[in-house]
Write a protein that holds these residues in place. Sequence first.
Motif, PDB file in Angstrom:
ATOM      1  N   ARG A   1      32.443  17.567  54.716  1.00  0.00           N
ATOM      2  CA  ARG A   1      33.854  17.911  54.541  1.00  0.00           C
ATOM      3  C   ARG A   1      33.990  18.639  53.195  1.00  0.00           C
ATOM      4  O   ARG A   1      33.630  18.111  52.146  1.00  0.00           O
ATOM      5  N   TYR A   2      34.473  19.880  53.270  1.00  0.00           N
ATOM      6  CA  TYR A   2      34.666  20.679  52.075  1.00  0.00           C
ATOM      7  C   TYR A   2      36.134  20.610  51.670  1.00  0.00           C
ATOM      8  O   TYR A   2      37.006  21.068  52.402  1.00  0.00           O
ATOM      9  N   VAL A   3      36.374  20.003  50.539  1.00  0.00           N
ATOM     10  CA  VAL A   3      37.716  19.950  49.974  1.00  0.00           C
ATOM     11  C   VAL A   3      37.795  21.073  48.950  1.00  0.00           C
ATOM     12  O   VAL A   3      37.165  21.012  47.895  1.00  0.00           O
ATOM     13  N   ARG A   4      38.517  22.111  49.304  1.00  0.00           N
ATOM     14  CA  ARG A   4      38.571  23.306  48.455  1.00  0.00           C
ATOM     15  C   ARG A   4      39.874  23.341  47.670  1.00  0.00           C
ATOM     16  O   ARG A   4      40.956  23.291  48.238  1.00  0.00           O
ATOM     17  N   MET A   5      39.736  23.416  46.362  1.00  0.00           N
ATOM     18  CA  MET A   5      40.882  23.636  45.495  1.00  0.00           C
ATOM     19  C   MET A   5      40.935  25.135  45.217  1.00  0.00           C
ATOM     20  O   MET A   5      40.077  25.674  44.510  1.00  0.00           O
ATOM     21  N   VAL A   6      41.904  25.798  45.844  1.00  0.00           N
ATOM     22  CA  VAL A   6      41.960  27.258  45.813  1.00  0.00           C
ATOM     23  C   VAL A   6      42.941  27.730  44.747  1.00  0.00           C
ATOM     24  O   VAL A   6      44.144  27.465  44.828  1.00  0.00           O
ATOM     25  N   GLY A   7      42.413  28.418  43.756  1.00  0.00           N
ATOM     26  CA  GLY A   7      43.255  28.978  42.706  1.00  0.00           C
ATOM     27  C   GLY A   7      43.661  30.397  43.066  1.00  0.00           C
ATOM     28  O   GLY A   7      42.816  31.283  43.159  1.00  0.00           O
ATOM     29  N   SER A   8      44.946  30.597  43.333  1.00  0.00           N
ATOM     30  CA  SER A   8      45.451  31.942  43.633  1.00  0.00           C
ATOM     31  C   SER A   8      45.728  32.654  42.313  1.00  0.00           C
ATOM     32  O   SER A   8      46.413  32.127  41.436  1.00  0.00           O
ATOM     33  N   ALA A   9      45.193  33.859  42.176  1.00  0.00           N
ATOM     34  CA  ALA A   9      45.287  34.569  40.904  1.00  0.00           C
ATOM     35  C   ALA A   9      45.612  36.038  41.131  1.00  0.00           C
ATOM     36  O   ALA A   9      45.499  36.562  42.240  1.00  0.00           O
ATOM     37  N   LYS A  10      46.006  36.688  40.062  1.00  0.00           N
ATOM     38  CA  LYS A  10      46.291  38.121  40.114  1.00  0.00           C
ATOM     39  C   LYS A  10      45.728  38.783  38.866  1.00  0.00           C
ATOM     40  O   LYS A  10      45.525  38.142  37.825  1.00  0.00           O
ATOM     41  N   VAL A  11      45.477  40.074  38.983  1.00  0.00           N
ATOM     42  CA  VAL A  11      44.982  40.842  37.852  1.00  0.00           C
ATOM     43  C   VAL A  11      46.141  41.129  36.903  1.00  0.00           C
ATOM     44  O   VAL A  11      47.238  41.482  37.341  1.00  0.00           O
ATOM     45  N   LYS A  12      45.898  40.953  35.622  1.00  0.00           N
ATOM     46  CA  LYS A  12      46.944  41.215  34.635  1.00  0.00           C
ATOM     47  C   LYS A  12      47.332  42.700  34.647  1.00  0.00           C
ATOM     48  O   LYS A  12      46.520  43.566  34.991  1.00  0.00           O
ATOM     49  N   VAL A  13      48.558  42.951  34.257  1.00  0.00           N
ATOM     50  CA  VAL A  13      49.068  44.313  34.219  1.00  0.00           C
ATOM     51  C   VAL A  13      48.187  45.191  33.323  1.00  0.00           C
ATOM     52  O   VAL A  13      47.812  44.783  32.216  1.00  0.00           O
TER      53      VAL A  13
END
Length: 262
Positions: free
Chosen positions: A157-169
């Motif tokens: 069982r893979y418990v994934r903590m997914v960090g959603s990110a964006k590239v800085k301006v």
Amino acid sequence: SSFGVVMLALCAVSVLVCAMSHGAQTLIGMQALQQMGHGFLPAARCKLEDEIIGGRSSVMVTGDGSVLRAVLLVVLRLLSASGHVFAQVGRLSDSGVVEPLCQLPGTKKEFSETVGQSLKRLIDSHLGSLLTDKIEVCTVEREVTETKSKTAGIPTRYVRMVGSAKVKVAETIDAPVTPYSSFAPLAHIRSAESEFPDLMHRTVWTVHMAHGPGKCYAWLAPEEFAFLTSGPRGEAALASWVSTLAPPAGALATDWPSSRSG
């Protein structure tokens, strides 16, 4: 449904065990290995023992007597301003050939780390030459999947903590690019181009690791990422694409041509 209730309970148990102290996880894991007996390869058993002792996975016995491995992963889901997904598309073999592997960048969470610390380690040690100080993590969400591990040989069982990110301006990736081979078989080029013609012109970066194989990364449109991870056709297209890459064997980053991309 009753099946859904059972799955929810199993998920809760695996997450609970992953949250226990290292000593408790080690005790539970070694007892589970004893219950498994000798019905699997010694190499797989050694791998599990190393993971348990190192705090990189938890192994437990479920209510029905089966053995379950739980791995807590930290994953980066990085989007560009244009909506493209930053993905790993391959890894270097010992011979320097790029092997196909399409997935979001990720790492196993170490026991002593917080999710934030794991994400920082992922970015600094795996992606430092590409992304350090150029992105910001906005949210972290938990995703749970289960499959049989090819390396461990048991349900995982893979418990994934997914960090959603964006590239800085105004930030871009300014790093050496991986060239394409001028000797790539025409059949491979046509196979890759048959699905998404733009792939053969995509910028790919290779990051050499201090420990372990180098990894190749690229920006993919969401539909490209979905296709390349969807099944046999996607796997074949990915294999054809990355087989045309020619990362310099043992070259330093400063020896490679450079490209700016956001």
